[in-house]
Design an enzyme around this catalytic site. Structure first.
Site, PDB file in Angstrom:
ATOM      1  N   ILE A 138       4.758  -1.124   3.004  1.00 22.52           N
ATOM      2  CA  ILE A 138       4.448   0.273   2.736  1.00 22.52           C
ATOM      3  C   ILE A 138       5.272   0.722   1.534  1.00 22.52           C
ATOM      4  O   ILE A 138       6.503   0.684   1.565  1.00 22.52           O
ATOM      5  CB  ILE A 138       4.763   1.157   3.958  1.00 22.52           C
ATOM      6  N   LYS A 139       4.581   1.157   0.476  1.00 21.80           N
ATOM      7  CA  LYS A 139       5.279   1.580  -0.741  1.00 21.80           C
ATOM      8  C   LYS A 139       5.654   3.053  -0.637  1.00 21.80           C
ATOM      9  O   LYS A 139       4.832   3.898  -0.294  1.00 21.80           O
ATOM     10  CB  LYS A 139       4.396   1.367  -1.978  1.00 21.80           C
ATOM     11  N   ILE A 140       6.895   3.329  -0.970  1.00 23.82           N
ATOM     12  CA  ILE A 140       7.450   4.677  -0.878  1.00 23.82           C
ATOM     13  C   ILE A 140       8.332   4.905  -2.102  1.00 23.82           C
ATOM     14  O   ILE A 140       9.086   4.017  -2.500  1.00 23.82           O
ATOM     15  CB  ILE A 140       8.301   4.824   0.402  1.00 23.82           C
ATOM     16  N   THR A 147       0.854  -1.185   0.000  1.00 23.54           N
ATOM     17  CA  THR A 147       0.000   0.000   0.000  1.00 23.54           C
ATOM     18  C   THR A 147       0.887   1.231   0.000  1.00 23.54           C
ATOM     19  O   THR A 147       1.812   1.334   0.802  1.00 23.54           O
ATOM     20  CB  THR A 147      -0.923   0.003   1.230  1.00 23.54           C
TER      21      THR A 147
END
Length: 316
Positions: free
Chosen positions: A125-127, A89
């Site tokens: 967690i997509k960054i 996400t």
């Protein structure tokens, strides 16, 4: 004979790259990835409009960014009902140059997942892989929140992620291919730049070999594919995240799939160990015109779609 999709799974963890959780089950991937564009595409379909409306209504009165995170987590939870592994996400791309804000947003997203009974190990967690994004991921990993660093086009981005203990990176095969094809213009030879010679494939293979040679535990997940040839040329990569359209093509073919990335060859490759601080990272990224352009373009595109999702929620 089994399908190419099933053969590929013998070498590589297959991941579904979609927000359309109703499509996922047919391909039995282990994980799934989402991004702002894929979520926007999903909520624009009639089948998912009620999910958006219900989530927004249930949290009316909260700040807009908090409602957006609720929507992202709602989709993530639905996906986790279908896949046995993890969902990725994405943090708002408009925070790509703010490490502290990225950390805070990631912590909030993870807290929402945990409030739904989802274990941390099932969420990435997509960054965006900016310098600030990598520093945010380093801090998050230290606190047990695992990250997927995306919009990765340059070798320096990959090395910096590995040095920072990031759980997973997503180098973008197709977008690298697109840039080189456009830059070459009439001189581009599609056949000569296919398969293992594809510039996007070569980039991922270089990263994968480097990580194997130097024992870097960061997982490498090839992303952004334009055709199945690119996918098959990376058989053996840790993970590959693939659109439903290309998953369907792999499922429909029974041609033989062979391992393309070999661990023994990686261990004996001639790569030299590198290290980057902020100054050397920024310089190396600046020296790579393709990566500089594609990273900036990708952040802008995700920011546009994030803003469009904001407007959809505000209109409800």
């Amino acid at each position: 004979m089994s399908s190419q999709l099933e053969q590929l799974k013998a070498y590589t963890t297959v991941v579904a790259d979609t927000g359309d959780f109703k499509q996922i089950a047919a391909f039995a991937p282990r994980d799934a990835t989402t991004n702002p564009s894929l979520i926007l595409k999903a909520v624009s379909q009639p089948a998912y409009a009620p999910l958006l409306a219900q989530t927004a209504a249930a949290h009316r009165g909260q700040p807009l960014d908090a409602i957006v995170d609720r929507v992202l987590v709602r989709f993530g939870c639905e996906i986790l009902n279908v896949v046995p592994g993890r969902v990725s996400t994405e943090v708002d791309a408009r925070l790509s140059f703010d490490a502290a804000a990225t950390v805070a947003r990631a912590q909030r997203i993870m807290a929402l997942y945990e409030s739904e009974g989802i274990a941390r190990e099932r969420v990435l967690i997509k960054i965006a892989a900016t310098w600030e994004g990598i520093q945010a991921a380093k801090a998050l990993e230290h606190h047990g929140i695992h990250c997927n660093l995306t919009l990765l086009f340059a070798f320096c981005q990959a090395v910096a992620c590995g040095e920072s203990g990031v759980r997973l990176i997503s180098p973008f095969v197709g977008r690298i291919h697109d840039w080189h094809k456009k830059a070459a213009g009439a001189r581009w030879d599609e056949a000569a730049n296919a398969g293992a010679n594809d510039p996007g494939v070569k980039s991922v293979a270089q990263i994968w070999r480097y990580f194997r040679k130097f024992g870097i535990e960061t997982e490498v997940m090839g992303a952004s594919f334009r055709n199945t040839g690119q996918i098959l040329a990376l058989a053996g990569c840790d993970l590959l995240t693939i659109s439903p359209e290309l998953l369907a093509q792999l499922q429909a073919s029974e041609a033989t799939v062979m391992r393309a990335l070999d661990v023994d060859a990686a261990l004996h490759c001639d790569a030299k160990a590198l290290s980057f601080n902020e100054a050397s990272f920024r310089y190396a990224l600046n020296e790579d015109a393709m990566a500089t352009e594609k990273l900036a373009e990708g952040i802008r595109a995700f920011a546009v779609d994030a803003a469009q999702l904001d407007r959809l929620i505000q209109a409800l």
